[in-house]
Design a protein around this motif. Sequence first.
Motif, PDB file in Angstrom:
ATOM      1  N   HIS A  91       0.806  -1.171  -0.052  1.00 57.41           N
ATOM      2  CA  HIS A  91      -0.093  -0.183  -0.177  1.00 57.41           C
ATOM      3  C   HIS A  91       0.930   1.064   0.024  1.00 57.41           C
ATOM      4  N   ASN A 135       3.744  -3.086   4.753  1.00 56.93           N
ATOM      5  CA  ASN A 135       3.799  -3.771   3.717  1.00 56.93           C
ATOM      6  C   ASN A 135       4.429  -5.102   3.691  1.00 56.93           C
ATOM      7  N   ASN A 156      -6.437  -2.440  -2.709  1.00 61.54           N
ATOM      8  CA  ASN A 156      -5.738  -1.578  -3.823  1.00 61.54           C
ATOM      9  C   ASN A 156      -4.867  -2.421  -4.909  1.00 61.54           C
ATOM     10  N   GLN A 157      -5.053  -3.699  -4.697  1.00 62.95           N
ATOM     11  CA  GLN A 157      -4.182  -4.336  -5.660  1.00 62.95           C
ATOM     12  C   GLN A 157      -5.008  -5.503  -6.271  1.00 62.95           C
ATOM     13  N   VAL A 178      -8.151  -2.586   3.367  1.00 61.74           N
ATOM     14  CA  VAL A 178      -7.269  -1.693   4.232  1.00 61.74           C
ATOM     15  C   VAL A 178      -8.194  -0.653   4.868  1.00 61.74           C
ATOM     16  N   PHE A 218      -3.323  -6.295  -0.627  1.00 62.02           N
ATOM     17  CA  PHE A 218      -4.464  -5.506  -0.188  1.00 62.02           C
ATOM     18  C   PHE A 218      -5.318  -5.115  -1.221  1.00 62.02           C
TER      19      PHE A 218
END
Length: 344
Positions: free
Chosen positions: A147, A154, A188-189, A214, A186
């Motif tokens: 992140h 991370n 966002n991935q 997250v 996470f």
Amino acid sequence: MAERDHFSGRVDEAWLASHVEEILEPDLPIVDPHHHLWDRPGNVYMLPELVADLASGHAVRATVFEECHSMYRSDGPVELRSLGETEFVTGVAAMSASGGYGPARACAAMVGNIDLMLGDDVARLLDLHIAASGGRFSAVRYSTAWHPSESVPNVVPDAHRLADPRVRQGLACLDRRKVAFDAWVFHNQIDEVSDVAAAFPGLTVVLCHFGSPVLGGPNAKRQDAVFQEWRCSMRRLAAHKNVRVKLGALPVRRTGPGKEAGGPPLSSTDIATAWREYFDVCLELFGAGNCMFESNFPVQKRWCSYPVFWNACKTLASGASSDEKAALFAGTAARTYRIPAGLV
């Protein structure tokens, strides 16, 4: 950083025992597709602790060990050190298969660790792990959670690791050997996992922990926005029929005092209420045949007991059909990790 670094709290058995619930649907067969075994200061979770949890009321038929850097070899070539974990788990599985530790078959399958950055050499290492496991080695977890916020711990130091050409070569080795890929990222991935699923349509891709939204740190005051971002990414991921989703390991925001303030352990209602909207989205987008509940013990054991955890899952699935429950609690996991039908 690996999952071992995210587990720092001690398990308080006496505190967990202060909250007891009646077992819901005690005859519903369960395959637990994600637990660890380790021996660490203040955090011992080995076969005796696992057996005690498996015997705590729910009908757990078999389990899947998930890699956690446990019992690695202390010397020799670095790329071979994770074979120590595979050998260790194979021994535990043999002990359980003897029948002397209860009816559940612990570690009937395992998810191991191989550094996919090794590219084409992954094929050689896969063969070694499969042989050492007696055929139980059914997946590789390659954790790349990252992140951009410095307040988020991370797992890897750089972004977009799954797009690295060497990792893609390693994934191709998994694909050829029909070994599944467990992804820990996470939220966002999640689109990076979609890219992998698209590039390898014959590879079974398993998203761990609901995709790990997250919800704290930089997102503590934007949880509704995170949910919308997560849902959009999950919708794109669901377009790929080779994807499975593990349902577990979401945080629970307490409405009352926590342990430090004298509060009780989490109840199944606490967990089910906190996870409800995420569960509903996964069931709608992926279907029960591509979803599986995961305990993530002993990490989850910092907040609730094993029987309470599975009660929470049964509460979440209370509106599902019998066929959907069979998939969510055992069928999807058994199919994904190739657990023999006779064990389930």
